[in-house]
Enzyme design. Sequence first.
Site, PDB file in Angstrom:
ATOM      1  N   LYS A 293     -15.476  53.414 -18.446  1.00 40.32           N
ATOM      2  CA  LYS A 293     -15.672  52.464 -19.548  1.00 40.32           C
ATOM      3  C   LYS A 293     -16.553  53.134 -20.599  1.00 40.32           C
ATOM      4  CE  LYS A 293     -17.179  47.683 -20.400  1.00 40.32           C
ATOM      5  NZ  LYS A 293     -17.707  46.441 -19.806  1.00 40.32           N
TER       6      LYS A 293
ATOM      7  N   SER B 162     -15.022  42.201 -20.642  1.00 36.17           N
ATOM      8  CA  SER B 162     -14.976  43.244 -21.630  1.00 36.17           C
ATOM      9  C   SER B 162     -14.422  44.572 -21.111  1.00 36.17           C
ATOM     10  CB  SER B 162     -16.392  43.496 -22.166  1.00 36.17           C
ATOM     11  OG  SER B 162     -17.227  43.995 -21.146  1.00 36.17           O
TER      12      SER B 162
ATOM     13  N   SER C 281     -17.208  40.640 -16.851  1.00 37.87           N
ATOM     14  CA  SER C 281     -16.434  41.751 -17.409  1.00 37.87           C
ATOM     15  C   SER C 281     -15.736  42.683 -16.438  1.00 37.87           C
ATOM     16  CB  SER C 281     -17.331  42.585 -18.314  1.00 37.87           C
ATOM     17  OG  SER C 281     -17.494  41.927 -19.524  1.00 37.87           O
TER      18      SER C 281
HETATM   19  N1  GLN Z   1     -17.483  37.394 -21.482  1.00 38.79           N
HETATM   20  C1  GLN Z   1     -18.908  37.431 -21.287  1.00 38.79           C
HETATM   21  C2  GLN Z   1     -19.610  37.704 -22.583  1.00 38.79           C
HETATM   22  O1  GLN Z   1     -18.957  37.844 -23.577  1.00 38.79           O
HETATM   23  C3  GLN Z   1     -19.265  38.457 -20.250  1.00 38.79           C
HETATM   24  C4  GLN Z   1     -19.135  39.840 -20.751  1.00 38.79           C
HETATM   25  C5  GLN Z   1     -19.638  40.861 -19.764  1.00 38.79           C
HETATM   26  O2  GLN Z   1     -19.670  40.629 -18.574  1.00 38.79           O
HETATM   27  N2  GLN Z   1     -20.054  41.993 -20.282  1.00 38.79           N
HETATM   28  O3  GLN Z   1     -20.801  37.770 -22.630  1.00 38.79           O
END
Ligand code: GLN
Length: 493
Positions: free
Chosen positions: A76, A151, A175
């Site tokens: 990532k 994400s 994410s």
């Molecule tokens: N969807 C959540 C957010 O936008 C979690 C994102 C994540 O785990 N990095 O904060």
Amino acid sequence: MHNATVSELSAALTAGKISSAELTKLFLERIGQLNGVLNAFVTVDAEKSLAQARAADERIARHEGSRLTGIPIAHKDIFCARDWLTTCGSKMLANFVSPYDAHVIERFNAAGCVILGKTNMDEFAMGSSNETSYFGPVKNPWDQTCVPGGSSGGSAAAVAPRRAPPATGTHTGGSIRQPAALTGITGIKPTYGRVSRYGMIAFASSLDQGGVMARSAEDAALLLSEMAGADARDSTCVDMAAEDYTRTLRQPWTPDGSSDRPLQGLRIGLPREHFGEGLAPEVEVAVRAAVAEFEKLGASIVDINLPNSPLSVPAYYVIAPAEASSNLSRFDGVRYGYRAPDYADLLDMYRKTRAQGFGAEVKRRILIGTYVLSHGYYDAYYLQAQRIRRLIAQDFDAAFKCCDLIAGPTSPTVAFKLGAKASDPVQMYLNDIYTIPANLAGLPGMSIPCGFGSGGLPVGLHVVGNYYSEARMLCAASHFQQATDWHTKAPGV
Ligand code: GLN
């Protein structure tokens, strides 16, 4: 070969059936065929990858390899990797070449893994659909009109269509688990503090945790064994030696479990709150069928309550932005990253750099975070959210007195259409309603493929364990995968 598991690839490399250079070429070719469509990778660099692969081949020839030597892996783009562009999905870092390796990258490099490339992601990991990336949205390999989740959507869209054997991901609220569910792969986020955050670009430091996106629980166990372990450079990384999660993978849950009922003795808790309003019927059907499969394997089911879990999304959207507003203050155009081309003085340079360098969702979080931390609002929002966080952790403590693992849906729906929720932040935030509680409590969680809903889109089963029970979770998931074949299904792109 592209369909082989990491342990099969490892055996083939050791036996000399294939070289790491050949394997790396194969995956690079497969990435090249599809990246224009899926947009899963921000950076690929064949020359760098092949140099690493050749070094791995030499190491294998000297019989000095580990079981991951020569295995290609995608990372990532939130992990700093030396000499690689490390963008975090943002214009702010679109020109940032990291001068050092994150702990996780260091570990995989030392094991002899080959970096296949850096995967696309929501900007600064803020999002559930991969649509906030500066580099454009990632498409779901099962249906290119749908999102892959986020994400870590790029990592998910690399592993699902066999463009990378495994990939790393990071998890603040959903994410790893949510994109794993939406693309039909296995994802695990370990206990907070199990994997060092050194060199992992910070979003919300008390929630962020690195983990693995893979094709099976077995592969995830292999990878996680390499990532986890103490690191003095991250003060929240627990001082606990690394574990070999593959060692107990095939063992029965209790020593007297039989081979046809290996999970005898396992008590699975089903939280009532995770099977109510908002859950798509098709997701519920697949999840309940998976739970029935666990029962066949010997597990018993208990109904449990997580009474404060409906408060998890509002609490998270106070705490995470608060921490983000502080973490992202370092991006000011002074030392690295984007700098606005025209400005009058220092203050103007800060303003223009941040106005131009951050996308809309990141700005929204910075504004919310600054607001909830400001004098006069701190007690009303931030402290209140921290209290809810404590109550959520206590709910889990109580639940784990009557069960060993908690199961339910990972995400309320299957993958949704690109653009469908982009203009409605609350709808987008609700995607993580089942995964966020475990992050607030710091517990390990995983998602494993358990069926398909409408349009042939994958459904994920969510499993949460008690602190440091990763080995147990992976063992249960692995027995489920021995008995089912959902994890072997790949999209026909
Ligand atoms: N969807 C959540 C957010 O936008 C979690 C994102 C994540 O785990 N990095 O904060």
